[in-house]
Enzyme design. Structure first.
Site, PDB file in Angstrom:
ATOM      1  N   CYS A 267      36.032  36.171  58.018  1.00 11.42           N
ATOM      2  CA  CYS A 267      34.980  35.988  57.033  1.00 11.42           C
ATOM      3  C   CYS A 267      35.006  34.542  56.549  1.00 11.42           C
ATOM      4  O   CYS A 267      36.067  33.986  56.262  1.00 11.42           O
ATOM      5  CB  CYS A 267      35.187  36.932  55.857  1.00 11.42           C
ATOM      6  SG  CYS A 267      35.265  38.677  56.323  1.00 11.42           S
TER       7      CYS A 267
ATOM      8  N   CYS B  94      36.825  34.020  53.111  1.00  8.38           N
ATOM      9  CA  CYS B  94      38.121  34.688  52.955  1.00  8.38           C
ATOM     10  C   CYS B  94      39.042  33.943  51.988  1.00  8.38           C
ATOM     11  O   CYS B  94      39.226  32.736  52.096  1.00  8.38           O
ATOM     12  CB  CYS B  94      38.803  34.807  54.317  1.00  8.38           C
ATOM     13  SG  CYS B  94      40.445  35.565  54.242  1.00  8.38           S
TER      14      CYS B  94
ATOM     15  N   ARG C   3      42.196  34.287  51.898  1.00  7.10           N
ATOM     16  CA  ARG C   3      43.449  33.968  52.600  1.00  7.10           C
ATOM     17  C   ARG C   3      43.165  33.145  53.857  1.00  7.10           C
ATOM     18  O   ARG C   3      43.948  33.155  54.799  1.00  7.10           O
ATOM     19  CB  ARG C   3      44.207  35.252  52.968  1.00  7.10           C
ATOM     20  CG  ARG C   3      44.790  35.988  51.775  1.00  7.10           C
ATOM     21  CD  ARG C   3      45.883  36.978  52.190  1.00  7.10           C
ATOM     22  NE  ARG C   3      46.426  37.630  51.020  1.00  7.10           N
ATOM     23  CZ  ARG C   3      46.289  38.933  50.719  1.00  7.10           C
ATOM     24  NH1 ARG C   3      45.624  39.710  51.552  1.00  7.10           N
ATOM     25  NH2 ARG C   3      46.810  39.441  49.632  1.00  7.10           N
TER      26      ARG C   3
ATOM     27  N   CYS D 157      42.895  39.284  62.019  1.00  8.15           N
ATOM     28  CA  CYS D 157      41.776  40.140  61.644  1.00  8.15           C
ATOM     29  C   CYS D 157      40.829  40.285  62.835  1.00  8.15           C
ATOM     30  O   CYS D 157      40.787  39.414  63.712  1.00  8.15           O
ATOM     31  CB  CYS D 157      40.996  39.530  60.479  1.00  8.15           C
ATOM     32  SG  CYS D 157      41.939  39.384  58.955  1.00  8.15           S
TER      33      CYS D 157
ATOM     34  N   LYS E 181      44.406  40.731  38.303  1.00  9.02           N
ATOM     35  CA  LYS E 181      42.999  41.111  38.443  1.00  9.02           C
ATOM     36  C   LYS E 181      42.533  41.776  37.149  1.00  9.02           C
ATOM     37  O   LYS E 181      43.231  42.638  36.610  1.00  9.02           O
ATOM     38  CB  LYS E 181      42.878  42.063  39.627  1.00  9.02           C
ATOM     39  CG  LYS E 181      41.467  42.410  40.033  1.00  9.02           C
ATOM     40  CD  LYS E 181      41.456  43.434  41.148  1.00  9.02           C
ATOM     41  CE  LYS E 181      41.848  42.867  42.491  1.00  9.02           C
ATOM     42  NZ  LYS E 181      43.288  43.059  42.775  1.00  9.02           N
TER      43      LYS E 181
ATOM     44  N   ASP F 232      40.029  38.002  40.198  1.00  6.77           N
ATOM     45  CA  ASP F 232      41.441  37.676  40.362  1.00  6.77           C
ATOM     46  C   ASP F 232      41.653  36.321  39.697  1.00  6.77           C
ATOM     47  O   ASP F 232      41.132  35.304  40.171  1.00  6.77           O
ATOM     48  CB  ASP F 232      41.824  37.609  41.848  1.00  6.77           C
ATOM     49  CG  ASP F 232      42.761  38.724  42.242  1.00  6.77           C
ATOM     50  OD1 ASP F 232      43.742  38.935  41.498  1.00  6.77           O
ATOM     51  OD2 ASP F 232      42.528  39.374  43.267  1.00  6.77           O
TER      52      ASP F 232
ATOM     53  N   ARG G 252      53.423  41.538  42.685  1.00  5.10           N
ATOM     54  CA  ARG G 252      52.848  40.967  41.463  1.00  5.10           C
ATOM     55  C   ARG G 252      52.928  41.956  40.295  1.00  5.10           C
ATOM     56  O   ARG G 252      53.148  41.562  39.154  1.00  5.10           O
ATOM     57  CB  ARG G 252      51.391  40.576  41.720  1.00  5.10           C
ATOM     58  CG  ARG G 252      50.729  39.796  40.594  1.00  5.10           C
ATOM     59  CD  ARG G 252      49.231  39.639  40.837  1.00  5.10           C
ATOM     60  NE  ARG G 252      48.914  39.305  42.207  1.00  5.10           N
ATOM     61  CZ  ARG G 252      48.912  38.072  42.695  1.00  5.10           C
ATOM     62  NH1 ARG G 252      49.219  37.053  41.916  1.00  5.10           N
ATOM     63  NH2 ARG G 252      48.608  37.859  43.960  1.00  5.10           N
ATOM     64  N   TYR G 253      52.670  43.231  40.565  1.00  2.74           N
ATOM     65  CA  TYR G 253      52.659  44.258  39.527  1.00  2.74           C
ATOM     66  C   TYR G 253      53.900  45.136  39.677  1.00  2.74           C
ATOM     67  O   TYR G 253      54.354  45.388  40.797  1.00  2.74           O
ATOM     68  CB  TYR G 253      51.399  45.114  39.643  1.00  2.74           C
ATOM     69  CG  TYR G 253      50.118  44.321  39.562  1.00  2.74           C
ATOM     70  CD1 TYR G 253      49.656  43.846  38.340  1.00  2.74           C
ATOM     71  CD2 TYR G 253      49.368  44.044  40.705  1.00  2.74           C
ATOM     72  CE1 TYR G 253      48.469  43.122  38.261  1.00  2.74           C
ATOM     73  CE2 TYR G 253      48.186  43.319  40.635  1.00  2.74           C
ATOM     74  CZ  TYR G 253      47.747  42.865  39.412  1.00  2.74           C
ATOM     75  OH  TYR G 253      46.583  42.148  39.335  1.00  2.74           O
TER      76      TYR G 253
ATOM     77  N   ARG H 206      53.648  48.371  42.238  1.00  2.00           N
ATOM     78  CA  ARG H 206      53.042  48.315  43.566  1.00  2.00           C
ATOM     79  C   ARG H 206      53.282  46.969  44.223  1.00  2.00           C
ATOM     80  O   ARG H 206      53.458  45.957  43.549  1.00  2.00           O
ATOM     81  CB  ARG H 206      51.543  48.613  43.512  1.00  2.00           C
ATOM     82  CG  ARG H 206      50.738  47.741  42.548  1.00  2.00           C
ATOM     83  CD  ARG H 206      49.459  48.473  42.164  1.00  2.00           C
ATOM     84  NE  ARG H 206      48.599  47.728  41.288  1.00  2.00           N
ATOM     85  CZ  ARG H 206      48.724  47.691  39.958  1.00  2.00           C
ATOM     86  NH1 ARG H 206      49.738  48.321  39.380  1.00  2.00           N
ATOM     87  NH2 ARG H 206      47.877  47.019  39.216  1.00  2.00           N
TER      88      ARG H 206
ATOM     89  N   ASP I 220      36.497  34.391  45.255  1.00  2.00           N
ATOM     90  CA  ASP I 220      37.644  33.587  44.848  1.00  2.00           C
ATOM     91  C   ASP I 220      37.431  32.098  45.137  1.00  2.00           C
ATOM     92  O   ASP I 220      36.559  31.713  45.923  1.00  2.00           O
ATOM     93  CB  ASP I 220      38.908  34.076  45.560  1.00  2.00           C
ATOM     94  CG  ASP I 220      39.307  35.471  45.116  1.00  2.00           C
ATOM     95  OD1 ASP I 220      39.415  35.685  43.902  1.00  2.00           O
ATOM     96  OD2 ASP I 220      39.496  36.344  45.992  1.00  2.00           O
TER      97      ASP I 220
END
Length: 355
Positions: free
Chosen positions: A108, A111, A113, A104, A316, A309, A91-92, A95, A272
């Site tokens: 959560c 989450c 994702r 995981c 972000k 985000d 995205r950037y 990075r 989110d």
């Protein structure tokens, strides 16, 4: 008898542990049909009971997860358009995210994702991992690689060692960042072998996800110490969650505890717009009020940046309350107590109309 150290992955297991009432089992099964369950022994031990337990709220399914609002979306931060090949999100300019797996230790309930992690998604195929490393190697503008997923510390030490080693060999990669919940929710995985696998000449920063002081048991604090004793710099990220940590006392307690254990709070995320997570989201105004309440009363070391985000993949941004305003004679600055003060313009010459 079930192993008390085992991970709970079924609704039946949650009922057996007393975390879901038997008469609620059928409703919770419908949630589990869509979103995976995983509650490690370490987190089970941190649940003290009650409807408002801040650990249980994060990991025990809730029927409200099947309620989706029109604003919620499967890809709430817009990873899709920035995913040129499997395992890479770029995205950037400087990075990339490298996602070597979509599993995981815990799942959560908030989450972002949640549509792409869990059983059935698994580890990135060997060919795809090789292509992802090649993608990074061929782009000298990439300075930072963020290992995420899923949780990269769920990989075997051998596979993790290979990934870190290949990134370490790329001259233009200046830092590797690991985003993980493992030190808190599965601290027994922070072994000497895993620490050896993370070691490299390229700095490896670890960003630990933790949302409430109650998550940090003795084993978790020892796992954090193992990381810092080996020289790994530690940051934290926290999601602002209604009913879990949306009070000044809860945030202050968490951030002070983290700093006492050599973890710098880095990000406080606005939750989110993931499907079925509306019951967790505070308003942004409420979040700004909480963050402002820490300013001036809590050490700057204990204050993360409050961020959002932007849905749709726009990046972000910090969303904390502003303290600086314009004025014909310079600036107006608001202090932590809400009082407003004048500040002169830059340079020796007065602003127009000031003389």
């Amino acid at each position: 008898m079930p192993d008390k150290r085992s991970t709970v992955r079924t609704v039946q297991g949650l009922v057996r542990e007393g975390l879901v009432a038997a008469d609620e089992q059928q409703r919770i099964e419908r949630v589990a049909d869509r979103y995976a369950i995983s509650l490690t022994a370490a987190m089970r031990e941190r649940i003290t009971g009650g409807d408002d337990d801040p650990v249980a709220l994060q990991f025990v399914p809730d029927p409200r997860e099947l309620e989706t609002t029109p604003q919620e979306r499967d890809d709430p931060i817009g990873d899709g358009p920035f995913t040129p090949i499997p395992g890479i999100t770029h995205r950037y300019p400087d990075r990339v995210l490298l996602k070597p797996l979509h599993l995981c230790p815990v799942y959560c309930r908030f989450c972002f994702r949640r549509e792409v992690v869990g059983p059935g998604h698994g580890v990135l195929a060997e060919d795809d991992l090789s292509r992802a490393i090649t993608y990074i190697r061929e782009r000298p503008e990439i300075w930072e690689v963020i290992l995420t997923g899923g949780d990269p510390l769920m990989l075997s030490p051998a596979r993790l060692r290979r990934i870190v080693g290949e990134l370490d060999a790329i001259a233009h990669v200046g830092v590797v960042r690991v985003h993980t919940r493992v030190p808190v929710v599965a601290p027994d995985r922070i072994t000497g072998e895993l620490l050896d696998a993370l070691s490299a000449d390229t700095p490896v920063w670890t960003v630990v996800h933790c949302n409430h002081r109650q998550e940090l048991g003795g084993e978790a604090l020892l796992a954090l110490k193992r990381l810092t004793d080996r020289g790994f710099p530690l940051l934290s990220q926290t999601v602002l969650l209604k009913g879990v940590n949306d009070s000044a006392d809860a945030l202050e307690d968490l951030f002070r505890t983290l700093v006492r254990h050599r973890v710098k709070p880095y990000y406080l995320h606005q939750a989110d717009l993931a499907p079925g997570t509306g019951h967790f989201r505070t308003t942004i105004t409420a979040g700004q009020d909480l963050v402002a309440g820490l300013r001036g009363t809590v050490s700057g070391l204990c204050q993360p940046t409050y961020v959002l985000d932007i849905p749709g993949g726009h990046g972000k941004v910090p969303i904390g309350r502003g303290y600086l305003g314009g004025h014909p004679g310079g600036y107006l600055v608001t202090d932590p107590n809400g009082r407003v003060h004048r500040y002169p313009p830059a340079g020796d010459r007065p602003a127009e109309g000031e003389a």
